[in-house]
Design a protein around this motif. Structure first.
Motif, mmCIF file in Angstrom:
data_model
loop_
_atom_site.group_PDB
_atom_site.id
_atom_site.type_symbol
_atom_site.label_atom_id
_atom_site.label_comp_id
_atom_site.label_asym_id
_atom_site.label_seq_id
_atom_site.Cartn_x
_atom_site.Cartn_y
_atom_site.Cartn_z
ATOM 1 N N SER A 15 0.826 -1.208 0.000
ATOM 2 C CA SER A 15 0.000 0.000 0.000
ATOM 3 C C SER A 15 0.859 1.257 0.000
ATOM 4 N N ALA A 16 2.095 1.153 0.445
ATOM 5 C CA ALA A 16 2.932 2.348 0.558
ATOM 6 C C ALA A 16 3.737 2.626 -0.708
ATOM 7 N N GLN A 17 3.849 1.643 -1.597
ATOM 8 C CA GLN A 17 4.755 1.803 -2.739
ATOM 9 C C GLN A 17 4.373 0.861 -3.877
ATOM 10 N N VAL A 18 4.968 1.119 -5.045
ATOM 11 C CA VAL A 18 4.868 0.170 -6.148
ATOM 12 C C VAL A 18 6.053 -0.769 -5.958
ATOM 13 N N TYR A 19 5.773 -1.957 -5.422
ATOM 14 C CA TYR A 19 6.851 -2.836 -4.974
ATOM 15 C C TYR A 19 7.215 -3.827 -6.069
ATOM 16 N N LEU A 20 8.339 -3.568 -6.719
ATOM 17 C CA LEU A 20 8.759 -4.408 -7.860
ATOM 18 C C LEU A 20 10.152 -4.974 -7.605
ATOM 19 N N ASN A 21 10.376 -5.452 -6.374
ATOM 20 C CA ASN A 21 11.714 -5.932 -6.026
ATOM 21 C C ASN A 21 11.696 -7.256 -5.257
ATOM 22 N N THR A 22 10.781 -8.129 -5.627
ATOM 23 C CA THR A 22 10.704 -9.427 -4.957
ATOM 24 C C THR A 22 11.959 -10.266 -5.185
ATOM 25 N N GLY A 23 12.668 -10.023 -6.289
ATOM 26 C CA GLY A 23 13.922 -10.736 -6.538
ATOM 27 C C GLY A 23 14.955 -10.479 -5.457
ATOM 28 N N THR A 24 14.807 -9.359 -4.731
ATOM 29 C CA THR A 24 15.675 -9.113 -3.573
ATOM 30 C C THR A 24 14.994 -9.676 -2.321
ATOM 31 N N ALA A 25 13.777 -9.246 -2.052
ATOM 32 C CA ALA A 25 12.997 -9.796 -0.933
ATOM 33 C C ALA A 25 11.530 -9.511 -1.208
ATOM 34 N N GLU A 367 -1.336 -1.900 -13.939
ATOM 35 C CA GLU A 367 -1.310 -0.449 -13.695
ATOM 36 C C GLU A 367 0.018 -0.051 -13.042
ATOM 37 N N GLU A 368 0.511 -0.887 -12.147
ATOM 38 C CA GLU A 368 1.790 -0.571 -11.496
ATOM 39 C C GLU A 368 2.922 -0.576 -12.527
ATOM 40 N N LEU A 369 2.863 -1.535 -13.451
ATOM 41 C CA LEU A 369 3.905 -1.592 -14.491
ATOM 42 C C LEU A 369 3.795 -0.375 -15.414
ATOM 43 N N GLU A 370 2.555 0.040 -15.697
ATOM 44 C CA GLU A 370 2.363 1.240 -16.534
ATOM 45 C C GLU A 370 2.909 2.472 -15.814
ATOM 46 N N ARG A 371 2.713 2.507 -14.506
ATOM 47 C CA ARG A 371 3.264 3.649 -13.743
ATOM 48 C C ARG A 371 4.780 3.691 -13.851
ATOM 49 N N LEU A 372 5.403 2.498 -13.756
ATOM 50 C CA LEU A 372 6.859 2.428 -13.885
ATOM 51 C C LEU A 372 7.286 2.925 -15.270
ATOM 52 N N ALA A 373 6.633 2.423 -16.307
ATOM 53 C CA ALA A 373 7.021 2.808 -17.677
ATOM 54 C C ALA A 373 6.864 4.317 -17.862
ATOM 55 N N ALA A 374 5.775 4.874 -17.344
ATOM 56 C CA ALA A 374 5.543 6.315 -17.500
ATOM 57 C C ALA A 374 6.602 7.106 -16.742
ATOM 58 N N ALA A 375 6.937 6.644 -15.529
ATOM 59 C CA ALA A 375 7.936 7.365 -14.720
ATOM 60 C C ALA A 375 9.326 7.266 -15.342
ATOM 61 N N LEU A 376 9.567 6.185 -16.090
ATOM 62 C CA LEU A 376 10.894 5.994 -16.719
ATOM 63 C C LEU A 376 11.112 6.908 -17.912
ATOM 64 N N LYS A 377 10.009 7.286 -18.581
ATOM 65 C CA LYS A 377 10.129 8.055 -19.834
ATOM 66 C C LYS A 377 11.078 9.246 -19.718
ATOM 67 N N PRO A 378 10.862 10.119 -18.720
ATOM 68 C CA PRO A 378 11.770 11.266 -18.633
ATOM 69 C C PRO A 378 13.147 10.909 -18.051
ATOM 70 N N LEU A 379 13.331 9.652 -17.587
ATOM 71 C CA LEU A 379 14.587 9.287 -16.903
ATOM 72 C C LEU A 379 15.522 8.445 -17.769
ATOM 73 N N ALA A 380 15.007 7.844 -18.832
ATOM 74 C CA ALA A 380 15.764 6.806 -19.552
ATOM 75 C C ALA A 380 16.780 7.381 -20.539
ATOM 76 N N GLY A 381 16.704 8.675 -20.785
ATOM 77 C CA GLY A 381 17.704 9.305 -21.657
ATOM 78 C C GLY A 381 17.387 9.176 -23.129
ATOM 79 N N GLY A 382 16.209 8.635 -23.463
ATOM 80 C CA GLY A 382 15.852 8.478 -24.881
ATOM 81 C C GLY A 382 15.259 9.773 -25.437
#
Ligand SMILES: Cc1ncc(COP(=O)(O)O)c(C=O)c1O
Length: 383
Positions: A15-25, A367-382
């Protein structure tokens, strides 16, 4: 309430975050937390050496082994309880009857959990480590590895799913190739167990090391090691303790337990075992493994597609995935991960080659994955 909403309601960390790091924990489910708290409360209230304390502990261990056996497709006596994946990798790698000049084979997709025990064996026994280059062709790994086998090869140690690229290695083919030459295969299952179907008998491997804190959503400090009876019989004991012995005598020594359980040693935290058991039960009974695997597969495929459409992003993970999806950006990877974290989106970087990595958990949403993709757009350097 639909099933996904119900499952997500049991994972407060979501509930606090878009948690996409299960590969760590993975996020800790409420039933797992409750089982651990209950165990600690009983230890405090009843004492830790109550008359039936060891009877209960022994039953708990047997239940955890049985759950892992059911989930991995083997018999309970082929499961040893460990601390984590790395523990299992060490117990097997250092248990080989190495002679100077013997050889081990691994790949250039490995985590320190597989590599460092090999480095320790090289330091201690003077073995040679051969590294199969499968970075750009994981599907050909069996042929690449088979070409490296010589009469001195005593172990092939590699992961089922690479923590770097997320590639799923053809373990069954690799085991077949290895066994044509009489070489045992040890698999690091840190990124596969709980993320995709794993049946150790169908894979035909000799050893398979797993842990609880990642895709199982269990506690840290709790893992398991599968070892076939035949392969375990060839393995030497590196760390011995009361868990190792069927019987012992002060003068003649110890009679080890039959199979891989001879690698178990001393006292463990029962709350960890209780959490590990609760995680297995929650995942297999409440969540459902098939439901989880299908969602993970679908979400990882969606992530690949969404990321590939972001300018400046190159996806590294091949089409056949488990839950990890790795990609590179044209900008600074660390800065991108930090900027995402500031927006409440949790992914990470991995080395060799330096990349960003997301983990698609069964509880995540498109939706969480779409949020990640949208947030990456201005960060990815493309552009
Ligand atoms: C492929 C792989 N192997 C081993 C490990 C280490 O796992 P553990 O902390 O369970 O030893 C990890 C992750 O940390 C991993 O991704």
């Amino acid at each position: 309430m639909d099933k996904l909403t119900h499952i997500r309601s049991q994972l407060p960390a979501l509930s606090a975050q878009v948690y996409l790091n299960t590969g760590t924990a993975g996020p800790l489910p409420e039933p797992v937390r409750a089982a651990m708290v209950e165990s600690l409360a009983a230890q405090a209230a009843e004492g830790r050496i109550a008359t039936d304390y060891y009877v209960k502990l022994s039953k708990l261990k047997a239940d955890v082994r049985a759950q892992h056996a059911a989930m991995l497709g083997c018999e309970p006596d082929e499961i040893a309880l460990t601390q984590n994946t790395t523990d299992g990798m060490n117990l097997v790698t250092l248990g080989v009857n190495w002679q100077p000049g013997d050889e081990a084979i691994t790949t250039n997709l490995e985590h320190p959990g597989a590599l460092f025990p090999l480095f320790a064996a090289r330091e201690r026994y003077g073995i040679t480590i051969k590294i199969a280059d499968v970075l750009d062709r994981p599907a050909d790994a069996a042929a690449v590895i088979e070409r490296l086998i010589t009469p001195r090869t005593k172990l092939i140690s590699l992961s089922h799913v690479s923590f770097i690229t997320g590639a799923v290695l053809p373990i069954r083919e690799i085991a077949e190739a290895a066994h044509r030459h009489g070489v045992p295969v040890l698999v690091d299952g840190a990124q596969s167990f709980g993320a995709m179907p794993v049946n150790v008998k169908e894979l035909g491997v000799d050893f398979y090391a797993v842990t609880a804190q990642k895709w199982l959503c269990g506690p840290e400090g709790a893992g398991a090691l599968y070892g076939s009876r035949a392969a375990a019989a060839q393995l030497r004991i590196t760390f011995a303790g009361y868990g190792t012995a069927q019987a012992y005598d002060m003068y003649s020594g110890l009679l080890p337990k039959g199979g891989v359980q001879k690698l178990e040693q001393g006292t463990v935290q029962p709350a960890n075992l209780a959490g590990q058991l609760a995680a297995c039960r929650w995942l297999s009974q409440e969540v459902g493994m098939d439901w989880a695997y299908e969602r993970i597969r679908r979400l990882a495929a969606a992530a690949r597609e969404l990321l590939a459409a972001v300018p400046g992003v190159t996806v590294l993970t091949p089409a056949e995935t488990a839950g990890l999806v790795s990609f590179q950006v044209e900008s600074d990877a660390d800065r991108a991960v930090k900027a995402l974290a500031e927006q409440g989106i949790i992914i990470r970087t991995v080395p060799h080659p330096r990349s960003l990595r997301l983990s698609a958990g069964f509880y995540n949403t498109e939706e969480e994955l779409e949020r990640l993709a949208a947030a990456l757009k201005p960060l990815a350097g493309g552009r």
